[in-house]
Design an enzyme around this catalytic site. Structure first.
Site: not given
Length: 392
Positions: A109, A197
């Protein structure tokens, strides 16, 4: 302002971030053509909507043949995708992104967010890719790697290397990861983004670092200098009421309550919503008509609020400074005459030309309730809302 995944990847590609080969398609035929042009043996067809959790809702399909690509695209295009982030109303799917499904070994991530408290860019990374950041923070908080970027110098290579090593990458892989992290930071900084993101960021079997997904949000107030980003805006992904409000320079956000609010000034609007909650009600929206609201804008505000079928009452709360109570009163009268309101109306006026405004309302002959204070207006709005709901 949000943009689609494929648009975010266009920005990231120009910043030097590694990406799988992909192409956008607006029909099933285009999706198949894109797969043939991209080459490869497996493809992922992704619904392009401004929301996450697409995979669980059927918005991401892994395909091994051109026939499966066609079926996946046909099953998404023209449909409404409902995820836990879209709410029950869902988001329309008007395009899909076809991407080569490169095999990978590990998922990570990587996120960049504007931390308003720190007044800095915060970089967040984790070894646990493919999960939502809230879930990672709740279940595996120790896996979070965070760096605060000093704006005077920007993100430095040693900071990117620190993140890469903490992700467990080897020397060769770190070099590629550093280029990706710094490229993401440049894309974030140069385009006035508030959020970037990549979930997941993956390590392929041949040692490349690729961004499999990408989401970007931008500062609306900076769009005057980010015309290319502004042109990526897709109004179909927004609440139509919010899009209409933006056209008339009104600040509107739809909520789940039953008492519609028309207020001038963001602070007063928040206070009005708080008072409605304190009085036992639920606001149906945030709506700031601004400091120079004309009668026409107030009438437009009424139409926006009343387009919400859950509204059982409308509360108008105006404390006029730059604005004028007589303008607002004229707008209220105009709106009532043009629109069948059908719900109780509570009006509280104060400030510039307040007597003239109250006179206009008295002499208009329209059915409404008036209040002197915000507390009184909120209580009254909740009472008439409950009565209207019971009567209905």
């Amino acid at each position: 302002m949000d943009i689609h995944e494929y648009q975010a990847k266009e920005i990231l590609q120009k910043a030097g971030v590694g990406l799988p080969r992909g192409a956008v398609a607006f029909s099933a035929e285009q999706a198949v053509y894109a797969a043939t042009e991209l080459g490869g043996w497996r493809w992922v067809v992704k619904a392009q909507v401004h929301a996450g959790a697409r995979g669980k809702a059927g918005g991401i399909k892994l395909c091994q043949t051109y026939h499966e690509v066609r079926e996946a695209a046909e099953g998404m295009l023209g449909k409404t995708l409902v995820t836990h982030q879209t709410g029950p109303q869902g988001k329309p799917v008007q395009r899909v992104y076809v991407e080569v499904a490169d095999p990978f070994e590990r998922e990570f991530y990587l996120g960049f967010v504007l931390d308003r408290k720190e007044e800095r860019v915060r970089v967040i990374a984790s070894k646990e890719g493919g999960m939502e950041i809230e879930q990672i923070a709740s279940e595996k908080p120790d896996s979070l790697i965070q760096v605060i970027v000093e704006p005077a110098v920007g993100m430095q290579q040693f900071e990117a290397r620190e993140i890469a090593f903490k992700l467990g990458l080897n020397i060769k892989q770190v070099q590629s990861a550093v280029a990706t992290i710094l490229g993401c930071y440049r894309a974030f900084r140069d385009h006035d983004a508030t959020m970037l993101e990549i979930n997941p960021l993956v390590l392929t079997k041949d040692g490349r670092i690729l961004a499999l997904d990408a989401k970007m949000s931008f500062d609306d107030n900076a769009m005057f200098r980010q015309r290319k980003v502004a042109d990526m805006h897709d109004p179909a992904q927004e609440d139509p009421r919010e899009a209409q409000a933006a056209e008339h320079q009104l600040n509107y956000v739809g909520l789940d309550g039953t008492i519609g609010c028309i207020v001038n000034g963001a602070g007063l609007a928040m206070a009005t919503m708080d008072m409605i909650k304190y009085a036992g009600g639920e606001p149906a929206n945030f709506l700031d008509v601004g400091g120079g609201a004309s009668a026409a804008r107030v009438a437009t505000a009424f139409r926006l609020v009343l387009s919400d079928k859950n509204v059982d009452a409308v509360l108008v709360n105006i404390f006029a400074g730059i604005n004028r109570c007589d303008w607002v009163a004229e707008g209220i009268v105009q709106a009532v005459k043009e629109t069948k309101i059908g719900v109780p109306l509570v009006v509280r006026l104060a400030g510039t030309n307040v007597e003239a405004g109250r006179k206009i309302l008295r002499e208009s002959g329209i059915d409404l309730y008036t209040a002197e204070s915000l507390t009184e207006a909120a209580k009254l709005a909740v009472e008439v809302s409950q009565k209207h709901k019971t009567a209905a």
